[in-house]
Write a protein that holds these residues in place. Sequence first.
Motif, PDB file in Angstrom:
ATOM      1  N   GLY A 178       0.811  -1.207   0.000  1.00 49.87           N
ATOM      2  CA  GLY A 178       0.000   0.000   0.000  1.00 49.87           C
ATOM      3  C   GLY A 178       0.845   1.258   0.000  1.00 49.87           C
ATOM      4  N   VAL A 179       1.947   1.238   0.765  1.00 50.32           N
ATOM      5  CA  VAL A 179       2.867   2.380   0.787  1.00 50.32           C
ATOM      6  C   VAL A 179       3.555   2.521  -0.568  1.00 50.32           C
ATOM      7  CG1 VAL A 179       5.029   3.239   1.785  1.00 50.32           C
ATOM      8  CG2 VAL A 179       3.233   2.351   3.267  1.00 50.32           C
ATOM      9  N   CYS A 180       3.895   1.374  -1.195  1.00 48.89           N
ATOM     10  CA  CYS A 180       4.556   1.422  -2.499  1.00 48.89           C
ATOM     11  C   CYS A 180       3.657   2.046  -3.563  1.00 48.89           C
ATOM     12  CB  CYS A 180       4.951   0.013  -2.943  1.00 48.89           C
ATOM     13  SG  CYS A 180       6.292  -0.735  -1.991  1.00 48.89           S
ATOM     14  N   GLU A 181       2.381   1.756  -3.507  1.00 52.76           N
ATOM     15  CA  GLU A 181       1.467   2.187  -4.563  1.00 52.76           C
ATOM     16  C   GLU A 181       0.733   3.494  -4.258  1.00 52.76           C
ATOM     17  OE1 GLU A 181       1.290   1.119  -7.476  1.00 52.76           O
ATOM     18  OE2 GLU A 181       2.275  -0.815  -7.374  1.00 52.76           O
ATOM     19  N   THR A 182       0.855   4.008  -3.048  1.00 53.94           N
ATOM     20  CA  THR A 182       0.103   5.221  -2.711  1.00 53.94           C
ATOM     21  C   THR A 182       0.531   6.400  -3.584  1.00 53.94           C
ATOM     22  OG1 THR A 182      -0.580   6.688  -0.917  1.00 53.94           O
ATOM     23  CG2 THR A 182       1.712   5.994  -0.888  1.00 53.94           C
ATOM     24  N   VAL A 183      -0.411   7.273  -3.877  1.00 55.45           N
ATOM     25  CA  VAL A 183      -0.089   8.481  -4.637  1.00 55.45           C
ATOM     26  C   VAL A 183      -0.002   9.686  -3.704  1.00 55.45           C
ATOM     27  CG1 VAL A 183      -1.129   7.621  -6.750  1.00 55.45           C
ATOM     28  CG2 VAL A 183      -2.535   8.924  -5.140  1.00 55.45           C
ATOM     29  N   THR A 184      -0.231   9.461  -2.423  1.00 49.66           N
ATOM     30  CA  THR A 184      -0.150  10.540  -1.432  1.00 49.66           C
ATOM     31  C   THR A 184       1.179  10.428  -0.679  1.00 49.66           C
ATOM     32  OG1 THR A 184      -1.302   9.199   0.219  1.00 49.66           O
ATOM     33  CG2 THR A 184      -2.641  10.597  -1.198  1.00 49.66           C
ATOM     34  N   CYS A 185       1.353  11.237   0.346  1.00 47.37           N
ATOM     35  CA  CYS A 185       2.603  11.283   1.113  1.00 47.37           C
ATOM     36  C   CYS A 185       2.929   9.907   1.695  1.00 47.37           C
ATOM     37  CB  CYS A 185       2.467  12.303   2.245  1.00 47.37           C
ATOM     38  SG  CYS A 185       3.850  12.324   3.402  1.00 47.37           S
ATOM     39  N   ARG A 186       4.102   9.399   1.390  1.00 47.87           N
ATOM     40  CA  ARG A 186       4.487   8.065   1.873  1.00 47.87           C
ATOM     41  C   ARG A 186       4.687   8.073   3.393  1.00 47.87           C
ATOM     42  NH1 ARG A 186       5.119   5.065  -2.674  1.00 47.87           N
ATOM     43  NH2 ARG A 186       6.148   6.063  -4.453  1.00 47.87           N
ATOM     44  N   ARG A 187       5.206   9.153   3.928  1.00 50.42           N
ATOM     45  CA  ARG A 187       5.455   9.199   5.368  1.00 50.42           C
ATOM     46  C   ARG A 187       4.136   9.138   6.141  1.00 50.42           C
ATOM     47  NH1 ARG A 187      10.232  10.889   7.236  1.00 50.42           N
ATOM     48  NH2 ARG A 187      10.494  12.015   5.282  1.00 50.42           N
ATOM     49  N   GLN A 188       3.118   9.809   5.632  1.00 50.62           N
ATOM     50  CA  GLN A 188       1.815   9.736   6.278  1.00 50.62           C
ATOM     51  C   GLN A 188       1.298   8.295   6.286  1.00 50.62           C
ATOM     52  OE1 GLN A 188      -0.296  12.790   3.966  1.00 50.62           O
ATOM     53  NE2 GLN A 188      -0.512  14.011   5.835  1.00 50.62           N
ATOM     54  N   CYS A 214       4.656  15.387   4.258  1.00 51.32           N
ATOM     55  CA  CYS A 214       5.982  15.625   4.848  1.00 51.32           C
ATOM     56  C   CYS A 214       6.874  16.538   4.022  1.00 51.32           C
ATOM     57  CB  CYS A 214       6.692  14.296   5.073  1.00 51.32           C
ATOM     58  SG  CYS A 214       7.239  13.455   3.551  1.00 51.32           S
ATOM     59  N   GLY A 215       6.677  16.564   2.702  1.00 50.81           N
ATOM     60  CA  GLY A 215       7.562  17.367   1.866  1.00 50.81           C
ATOM     61  C   GLY A 215       8.923  16.745   1.660  1.00 50.81           C
ATOM     62  N   ASN A 216       9.122  15.500   2.137  1.00 56.37           N
ATOM     63  CA  ASN A 216      10.439  14.862   2.031  1.00 56.37           C
ATOM     64  C   ASN A 216      10.305  13.398   1.623  1.00 56.37           C
ATOM     65  OD1 ASN A 216      13.251  14.806   2.163  1.00 56.37           O
ATOM     66  ND2 ASN A 216      13.268  14.151   4.299  1.00 56.37           N
ATOM     67  N   CYS A 217       9.374  13.134   0.698  1.00 50.97           N
ATOM     68  CA  CYS A 217       9.316  11.815   0.062  1.00 50.97           C
ATOM     69  C   CYS A 217       9.111  12.063  -1.430  1.00 50.97           C
ATOM     70  CB  CYS A 217       8.188  10.960   0.645  1.00 50.97           C
ATOM     71  SG  CYS A 217       6.514  11.512   0.212  1.00 50.97           S
ATOM     72  N   ASP A 218       9.260  11.025  -2.234  1.00 48.69           N
ATOM     73  CA  ASP A 218       9.170  11.217  -3.678  1.00 48.69           C
ATOM     74  C   ASP A 218       7.794  11.723  -4.109  1.00 48.69           C
ATOM     75  OD1 ASP A 218       8.176   8.749  -2.858  1.00 48.69           O
ATOM     76  OD2 ASP A 218       8.577   7.774  -4.770  1.00 48.69           O
ATOM     77  N   ASN A 219       6.734  11.259  -3.439  1.00 47.53           N
ATOM     78  CA  ASN A 219       5.393  11.717  -3.826  1.00 47.53           C
ATOM     79  C   ASN A 219       5.167  13.186  -3.502  1.00 47.53           C
ATOM     80  OD1 ASN A 219       4.670   9.278  -4.879  1.00 47.53           O
ATOM     81  ND2 ASN A 219       3.442   8.623  -3.133  1.00 47.53           N
ATOM     82  N   CYS A 220       5.831  13.680  -2.450  1.00 53.33           N
ATOM     83  CA  CYS A 220       5.729  15.107  -2.128  1.00 53.33           C
ATOM     84  C   CYS A 220       6.632  15.941  -3.034  1.00 53.33           C
ATOM     85  CB  CYS A 220       6.098  15.346  -0.665  1.00 53.33           C
ATOM     86  SG  CYS A 220       4.861  14.780   0.529  1.00 53.33           S
ATOM     87  N   LEU A 221       7.824  15.419  -3.330  1.00 55.93           N
ATOM     88  CA  LEU A 221       8.788  16.169  -4.133  1.00 55.93           C
ATOM     89  C   LEU A 221       8.424  16.162  -5.609  1.00 55.93           C
ATOM     90  CD1 LEU A 221      12.015  14.868  -2.357  1.00 55.93           C
ATOM     91  CD2 LEU A 221      11.135  17.207  -2.279  1.00 55.93           C
ATOM     92  N   THR A 222       7.927  15.035  -6.104  1.00 54.68           N
ATOM     93  CA  THR A 222       7.487  14.915  -7.494  1.00 54.68           C
ATOM     94  C   THR A 222       6.115  14.246  -7.484  1.00 54.68           C
ATOM     95  OG1 THR A 222       8.668  12.810  -7.697  1.00 54.68           O
ATOM     96  CG2 THR A 222       9.804  14.773  -8.463  1.00 54.68           C
TER      97      THR A 222
END
Length: 613
Positions: free
Chosen positions: A381-391, A405-413
């Motif tokens: 689920g974390v791998c496939e999420t399109v939202t913040c991975r840290r959340q 978080c602003g510091n995961c790939d989904n937040c950065l891109t």
Amino acid sequence: MGHLPPDTPRHRPDRAIDPAEALHRLFGYSAFRGQQEDVVSHVIAGGDAVVLMPTGGGKSLCYQLPALCRPGIGIVVSPLIALMRDQVAALRQLGVAAAALNSSLTGPERAKVRADLRAGRLKLLYAAPERLLMPDFLEMLDGAEIALFAIDEAHCVSQWGHDFRPEYLELAQLGARFPGVPRIALTATADPQTRQDIAHRLALDDARLFLSSFDRPNIRYAVLRKEAPLRQLLTFLRAHEGESGIVYCLSRNTVEQTAAALNAHGIKALPYHAKLAPETRAANQDAFLTTEEGLVLVATVAFGMGIDKPDVRFVAHLDLPASLEAFYQETGRAGRDGLPAETLLLYGMQDLVLRRGMIEQSGAPVEIKQLERAKLDALLGVCETVTCRRQAILAHFGETLAQPCGNCDNCLTPAETWDGTIAAQKALSAVWRTRQRFGVGHLTDLLLGVKTEKIERFEHDQLPTFGVGTELDRKGWASVFRQLIVRGALEVDHENYGALCLTPAGEAILRGKESVRLRRETASGSARTLLKKKAERLEVAAADQALFEALRAERARLAKAQNVPAYVIFHDATLAAIAAARPASTAELARIPGIGASKIERYGAAILGIIAG
């Protein structure tokens, strides 16, 4: 490691010690962090505790300080020799009489430790659970004054955890055998069920629970589709030139092949797995932890638990871990010093099928298999999420992060999504019309209209779904099938060569009762850009850089002379603070965080001499 050098100062309190005073005088810190002070006070007062605190959050201090402030010796249960060695080396740098008792010691060294224990010359003793529970060792403890028992990596006691070790179960007897001696169980990774199991199995049901945030904001999380794993890894590692890190692989063969490939591309790497000769495995671990900077250790999960190296700057996974707990524990070995660190997980369809197959084909009881499936699904689920991975990660551990978080790939891109309902229905129809007897490769050929021998043999070119999926390529259909498996619309039949089968959720999508939004795979250019991103590390002003490097050179010389890791003498952050403050006296030096009285006595004159020029 087994006995104290003649010049090691002895910390044997003959009066009550204030923990805040000890924190400053011994460890060089002016204030506690987070819940440390509450834990320390509770244990000093004789209370039992279960402590959940993230890696790098200061768990060790929660038992080291109470052991120093209470009369008697603190007994620390630890599962790894490497961790014991580093902890003992760091404590001795602080002037604390510490030792370990394990299989790496010679006979005379073990005898010396036992003699020091009997004579009351030790304040902290580390031991593996199986050694601690030997009858002769317990009898020796019967005659000693014990300050506390600390059970590190306590998740090992839980069958619901990710690293169950049966020998931990026997530690429950410590409470009955040594009544009145406080016990503290500590771990960095445990979901609510595992927490309950730790307390119950260690007979700590009445212990106070200290639950800190699991968040490690300095770590960046990135998950990418596995395309050409070696090429992707090389791109990632070239952004980390000169830095130490770990690359995890599932199999021993992949470890060996990856280490060899990295060396062939000019990246210094060493392998680590359980089948290496013991002396080679130990030498490679020592090189990574102690002697060589900028080394990449390519390892199976046989390496890592309890590793105390603070300057691991990255952790990469070339294969999918077994669970979200395992992933979080392994990535947590990065950035223990609080400085920025990056993680990378590459995963694809084969990882998903392989991991689920390992669960189904294991001999575990039904309820354990069910739990392992749920834990793997949480990671998927974390791998496939399109939202913040840290959340998503923190939610699994029962914690809410209010903002992305602003510091995961989904937040950065930010990931793109698309309406995949029709594509999902085509994929599910292909599964249904082929009677749920075929895997992804054959189903993709069917959708793309490829007349393979197998397609023609089963007359699947006559089906309505033959050639209806030319709007996507093979990678696109692989993504659709993978996401449908992750969301529970399809299941893999591992007893039928990986055939895909519809679930009730899949039938609902096929009949048009549910719509589907799918993650659009990151374009290769965007993925390469992400792999090359590296956060700023330690901020050292240009005017201070020369002094900082001079201090690092002196630290390296001292570490080599004492045969200890450089970080047990001083962390980089401490050296950077010295370079910025340029203290001119020992009193000014004492104001730098991380420099206690013992280190000033040992190294103060040399540091001040370097500063003076």
